[in-house]
Design a protein around this motif. Structure first.
Motif, PDB file in Angstrom:
ATOM      1  N   ASN B 150       0.838  -1.193   0.000  1.00 56.36           N
ATOM      2  CA  ASN B 150       0.000   0.000   0.000  1.00 56.36           C
ATOM      3  C   ASN B 150       0.874   1.245   0.000  1.00 56.36           C
ATOM      4  O   ASN B 150       1.798   1.368   0.792  1.00 56.36           O
ATOM      5  N   ILE B 151       0.561   2.154  -0.902  1.00 57.30           N
ATOM      6  CA  ILE B 151       1.389   3.357  -1.041  1.00 57.30           C
ATOM      7  C   ILE B 151       1.440   4.176   0.251  1.00 57.30           C
ATOM      8  O   ILE B 151       2.448   4.780   0.586  1.00 57.30           O
ATOM      9  N   TYR B 152       0.349   4.147   1.016  1.00 54.55           N
ATOM     10  CA  TYR B 152       0.306   4.876   2.292  1.00 54.55           C
ATOM     11  C   TYR B 152       1.413   4.412   3.223  1.00 54.55           C
ATOM     12  O   TYR B 152       1.936   5.175   4.015  1.00 54.55           O
ATOM     13  N   ILE B 155       5.364   5.767   2.023  1.00 52.28           N
ATOM     14  CA  ILE B 155       5.856   7.138   1.893  1.00 52.28           C
ATOM     15  C   ILE B 155       5.558   7.930   3.170  1.00 52.28           C
ATOM     16  O   ILE B 155       4.501   7.747   3.774  1.00 52.28           O
ATOM     17  N   SER B 158       2.477  10.538   3.313  1.00 49.81           N
ATOM     18  CA  SER B 158       1.092  10.079   3.486  1.00 49.81           C
ATOM     19  C   SER B 158       0.622  10.307   4.925  1.00 49.81           C
ATOM     20  O   SER B 158      -0.565  10.221   5.217  1.00 49.81           O
ATOM     21  N   ASN B 160      -0.268  12.793   8.060  1.00 47.71           N
ATOM     22  CA  ASN B 160      -0.961  14.058   7.861  1.00 47.71           C
ATOM     23  C   ASN B 160      -0.014  15.250   7.847  1.00 47.71           C
ATOM     24  O   ASN B 160       1.023  15.257   8.494  1.00 47.71           O
TER      25      ASN B 160
END
Lengths: 478, 323
Positions: B150-152, B155, B158, B160
């Motif tokens: 999952n890209i979240y 990186i 991602s 907040n």
């Protein structure tokens, strides 16, 4: 895959580039690509329900052809009722079975009887209410002879499952969308840029306003006993803003995405909180559903013709059906009934079509009378949303009783700073754009380019600033 | 092979204009995002520090401490008589404990004891599915433990934006470090100076740690067994324990979940020759002043606990052996 997720922002450019680069030369390729992308998009949520979607599509496609080919009325009716009953059957099974079963048990318990019926524990296929209504409108239109059936299965499948509208609408009509799908789309720069602008505004409404309001509302609705009456009033108002920004934000994104693919979707919101009466509100709120019920239920029932009793019956039937469409809960029914009661006076006094034009058209500010009318209408709508949001009828009445307590005159619980800043901005921008199809449309070519760019970047910054883990859209549950 | 002109030919002039406009518009956003990502990754943090430490020193470690914030707060290697390192972290689940062990496979030359807390929530939760699932990215990015595509989770941006802006401000402008552990990996944040309300924190933590169902139970039991088997293969002893907690926490726990956790840990420990289990949940040596909040010890309690751990290691050494 949510519109406000990173996954979608990878998916969309890939489909967009393939659509205009690879499939650009051929209508069949364009539609095949849209269909594949739509099924992939749906499968990302739960691949098993893609089969249900395909089954429903096949049934309606085949029934449509059979209805138009039927040599006698019996055969025509058979195919019509087969399609309608299977579509509604699935909808009822997934959405309403448990509600009616448990309500029935509670009802007969009053007579001292106890039964243990079969209850199903299944998840609701996302978007089922929307794509079922697509199919139903298609079949009804063919049955009534309003349209001819679509002979190309791919075109019809894209009509039902086009990914921007698959999950939460707008509920499209075959007369509007199918002709677009039968014509090769050519890239339109201005339309695409406007689509991007609409997507941006939709994301702002969803992430910056709706999700922030949700934080406050969820606290108050969940833990009502620990908050004052004034906090409850504020939560009710903020929920009204939340649900508008959530759903119209979704719709803006969906319509904006469709524009990128050269497709115009039906308008779903027309600045409903600037309405001067309830009838106007319902012409501006969830337009595609309201017009669906008007065309396929209200008018066939007789509409506003006939005697007082018939008119009353029609209004209540439509609002209860609309409430049930939202979900199987008595709170929705209460919300529907309340709105039916609100709208009744204007139907009987024939004032329901008084406000057809947008408020203060061509003017900067509304008159005092218009302002008052908008505030009263908004107040009534806020009150009805309490029932829509509450977990149960009892919780809704508790919420209202808390509002009516002495703590109404206390200082409400602190609202997140972002909401205080951005809600006025939201209303100002929407007011400025109220004569257009979406709030930022008018902004497109007005003012110096540099200022416009600065505003877009500012919006993007604010969206990133408030973006947390992707929050579901409220209407996904319907 | 199609040449560049041919590809451009497929685009209409309108489309070219759109792509150009979008690229020019997106470029500053992409550049800023990339800069943010690079700046954030350069900020030293606990995960980066522990990963680097283990890269260089895993061969020298005799006692390895794994687990969640409980172990992070309560076991200070400075008071443990062997060469020790605390590789635990906030909300680190058993699966990630095992993944850290496996990552340095072949480098545990001197490892003799692995200490793993089996707490009230350990068998009922996973990091990926909990409220702190965002921490998964730290293992992907800094430990190089790739658990999610999952890209979240891959990186930093991602996370907040306000949190990221704060981190950048703190490190680059105010020269404040993000590392909140000692050189041996023990948490410095649970100071007695910042003592929390024991009643409130007890209730809240118990509620947060109580599982709605037992969907992760079997999976976590399997992981526990895998850790034991792995250690057994390396002739390493496993010390399981349930962390001490204040009564306000203990009283609010679900008795079934607690009983099941203790019974399972006991049963597993009894079935393996290299494993011991100690239930210290209500250990009377820990008093009110030893707690930072209802389920974490402060530096005073941590010292007591770490010293006690030396005795527990001795008990493990004497009581069990695999032939």
């Amino acid at each position: 895959m949510l519109f406000n997720s990173i996954d979608f922002f990878i998916f969309l450019p890939v489909v967009f580039i393939l659509y205009w680069l690879v499939a650009n030369k051929n209508l069949i390729f364009q539609n095949l690509l849209l269909l594949a992308a739509s099924y992939f998009f749906y499968a990302c949520w739960d691949w098993r329900f893609v089969f249900l979607l395909i089954f429903s599509t096949c049934l309606d496609f085949y029934s449509g052809i059979k209805i138009s080919k039927a040599s006698n009325i019996t055969s025509k009716r058979f195919w019509f009722w087969l399609s309608v009953s299977v579509n509604l059957g699935f909808l009822c099974l997934f959405k309403y079975y448990n509600f009616f079963a448990s309500s029935f048990i509670q009802f007969i318990a009053h007579f001292g009887l106890r039964i243990d019926p079969f209850t199903i524990n299944v998840i609701l296929p996302v978007g089922i209410s929307f794509y079922t209504f697509h199919g139903l409108s298609y079949i009804i239109d063919i049955y009534k002879g309003a349209i001819k059936p679509e002979r190309n299965f791919v075109n019809y499948s894209v009509f039902v499952s086009f990914f921007p509208l698959l999950i939460a609408g707008p509920i499209e009509r075959a007369t509007h969308l199918l002709p677009q799908l039968k014509t090769k789309r050519n890239f339109d720069y201005n339309k695409s840029i406007d689509g991007c602008r609409q997507i941006l505004w939709g994301l702002f409404k969803k992430i910056v306003i709706a999700d922030q309001c949700a934080l406050y509302c969820n606290h108050i609705f969940r833990d009502s006993a620990n908050y004052s009456g004034s906090s409850h009033v504020l939560a009710a108002v903020l929920f009204a803003i939340q649900i508008y920004c959530d759903f119209s934000g979704y719709t803006d994104i969906a319509i904006g995405i469709a524009k990128l693919f050269g497709i115009e979707l039906l308008r779903n919101f027309a600045f409903p909180y600037f309405s001067r009466d309830i009838a106007e509100f319902w012409r501006r709120w969830h337009i595609s559903l309201s017009s669906w019920f008007k065309d396929y239920l209200y008018i066939p029932l007789g509409g506003s013709k006939g005697g007082t009793l018939q008119k009353t019956r029609n209004i209540f039937i439509v609002f209860i059906a609309s409430a049930l469409w939202h979900g199987a809960n008595w709170t929705f029914i209460a919300w529907g009934l309340l709105n039916a009661i609100y709208i009744m006076p204007s139907i009987f006094l024939k004032t329901n079509r008084n406000n057809l034009e947008i408020v203060a058209k061509g003017k900067i500010l509304p008159t005092f009378k218009e302002t008052l009318a908008m505030v009263v209408t908004f107040g009534l709508i806020v009150f009805s949303w309490i029932f829509f949001r509450a977990e149960s009828i009892g919780a809704a009445f508790k919420f209202i009783s808390k509002i009516l307590s002495f703590s109404l005159f206390s200082i409400p619980a602190v609202v997140p700073k972002g909401i205080i800043i951005f809600i006025p901005i939201l209303f100002m921008v929407e007011w400025a754009g109220r004569e257009h199809s979406h709030a930022l449309e008018c902004f497109g070519n007005k003012g110096p380019r540099l200022i416009r760019l600065a505003v877009y970047y500012l919006l993007i910054f604010v969206i990133f600033y408030y973006a947390g883990p992707s929050q579901n859209f409220i209407y996904f549950q319907f | 092979m199609p040449d560049r002109r041919r590809i451009l030919f497929i685009f209409s002039s309108e489309m070219n204009k759109f792509y150009k406009c979008l690229t020019i518009f997106s470029l500053p956003i992409l550049i800023v995002s990339l800069c943010f990502e690079l700046l954030l990754r350069e900020i030293p943090n606990n995960y980066k520090y522990k990963s680097n430490y283990l890269d260089e020193n895993s061969k020298n470690i005799t006692v390895l401490i794994l687990g969640s914030s409980h172990a992070f707060a309560e076991l200070n290697p400075a008071y443990i008589k062997y060469s020790s390192f605390n590789a635990s972290n906030f909300s680190q689940s058993l699966e990630f404990d095992f993944k850290i062990l496996k990552k340095y496979d072949g480098k545990w030359n001197n490892l003799k004891y692995i200490i793993v807390p089996v707490d009230y929530f350990s068998l009922y939760s996973t990091l990926e599915n909990g409220i702190e699932s965002w921490r998964v990215r730290n293992y992907n990015i800094y430990y190089g433990i790739h658990t999610s595509c999952n890209i979240y989770d891959n990186i930093e941006i991602s996370n907040n934006l306000p949190a990221n802006l704060l981190r950048i401000n703190n490190f680059y402008l105010r020269q404040m470090s993000d590392i909140t552990c000692s050189t041996s990996g023990w948490a410095l944040t649970y100071s007695s100076k910042n003592k929390q309300d024991l009643l409130k924190s007890g209730k809240e933590a118990a509620e947060r740690h109580s599982a709605k169902n037992n969907q992760y139970f079997n999976r976590n039991v399997q992981v526990l067994k895998s850790i034991i088997e792995y250690a057994k293969g390396k002739k390493v002893k496993i010390i399981f324990y349930t962390s001490p907690a204040y009564t306000t926490y203990v009283e609010n726990l679900n008795p079934d979940q607690l009983k099941n956790t203790i019974n399972t840990a006991t049963k597993i420990a009894n079935s393996y020759c290299n494993t011991v289990y100690f239930n210290l949940l209500t250990d009377s040596i820990f008093k009110k002043d030893d707690f930072f909040d209802a389920d974490h010890l402060n530096e005073v309690g941590s010292k007591k606990f770490s010293i006690k751990m030396n005795n527990l290691i001795d008990i493990a050494e004497k009581s069990k052996s695999c032939r």
